[in-house]
Enzyme design. Structure first.
Site, PDB file in Angstrom:
ATOM      1  N   ASN A  37      -6.071  -2.549   2.036  1.00  0.00           N
ATOM      2  CA  ASN A  37      -6.076  -4.000   2.161  1.00  0.00           C
ATOM      3  C   ASN A  37      -7.507  -4.503   2.172  1.00  0.00           C
ATOM      4  O   ASN A  37      -8.416  -3.806   2.622  1.00  0.00           O
ATOM      5  CB  ASN A  37      -5.406  -4.447   3.464  1.00  0.00           C
ATOM      6  CG  ASN A  37      -3.906  -4.340   3.414  1.00  0.00           C
ATOM      7  OD1 ASN A  37      -3.304  -4.306   2.354  1.00  0.00           O
ATOM      8  ND2 ASN A  37      -3.283  -4.294   4.579  1.00  0.00           N
TER       9      ASN A  37
ATOM     10  N   ARG B   5       0.825  -1.220   0.000  1.00  0.00           N
ATOM     11  CA  ARG B   5       0.000   0.000   0.000  1.00  0.00           C
ATOM     12  C   ARG B   5       0.853   1.261   0.000  1.00  0.00           C
ATOM     13  O   ARG B   5       0.630   2.176  -0.793  1.00  0.00           O
ATOM     14  CB  ARG B   5      -0.960   0.018   1.184  1.00  0.00           C
ATOM     15  CG  ARG B   5      -2.051  -1.026   1.092  1.00  0.00           C
ATOM     16  CD  ARG B   5      -2.915  -1.049   2.337  1.00  0.00           C
ATOM     17  NE  ARG B   5      -2.065  -1.364   3.488  1.00  0.00           N
ATOM     18  CZ  ARG B   5      -2.333  -1.003   4.743  1.00  0.00           C
ATOM     19  NH1 ARG B   5      -3.419  -0.325   5.018  1.00  0.00           N
ATOM     20  NH2 ARG B   5      -1.528  -1.341   5.716  1.00  0.00           N
TER      21      ARG B   5
END
Length: 98
Positions: A42, A24
Site C-alpha cells: 500500500n 495486496r
C-alpha cells in the site's frame, strides 16, 4: 523463482479503491499462481504499488488482472513502468510505504 535470463520486470502503480479490499493479498495469490516474483504494498496516498518479475506472458496476465483486481476493488488506473530485473525469491506483501 523466475529465471533471470528470460525475465521482464515492471513497476506497477494502481489507483482507485484498492486499499481495504484485499488487493495486496489477491495480487500475491495471482502472482504466485503465475510463477512470478516481486512484491506489493500500500502507498500512503491510497494507491497500491507492485514490482513484478517473470516471463513476459505471465507478467502481461498479471497486469491485465490488476486492471480489475479482486471483486471489492474499483481500479481507475494502472501505470506500468519498466523496472530493472531484481533478485527476488518469491512474491511478498511488503509494509506500507509513505
Amino acid at each position: 523463482m523466475a529465471e533471470l535470463a528470460n525475465s521482464v520486470c515492471v513497476h506497477l502503480h494502481i489507483k482507485g479503491r484498492v486499499q481495504g479490499v484485499f488487493y495486496r493479498a489477491s495480487t500475491q495469490q495471482q502472482a504466485q499462481a503465475l510463477g512470478l516474483v516481486g512484491w506489493v504494498r500500500n502507498r500512503g496516498d491510497g494507491s497500491v504499488e507492485a514490482v513484478v518479475q517473470g516471463d513476459s506472458e505471465s507478467v502481461k496476465q498479471l497486469i491485465e488482472w490488476c486492471h480489475k483486481g479482486p471483486e471489492q476493488a474499483t481500479v481507475s488506473q494502472v501505470e506500468v513502468m519498466d523496472q530493472k530485473v531484481g533478485q527476488w525469491q518469491s512474491f511478498t506483501v511488503e509494509p506500507s510505504a509513505p
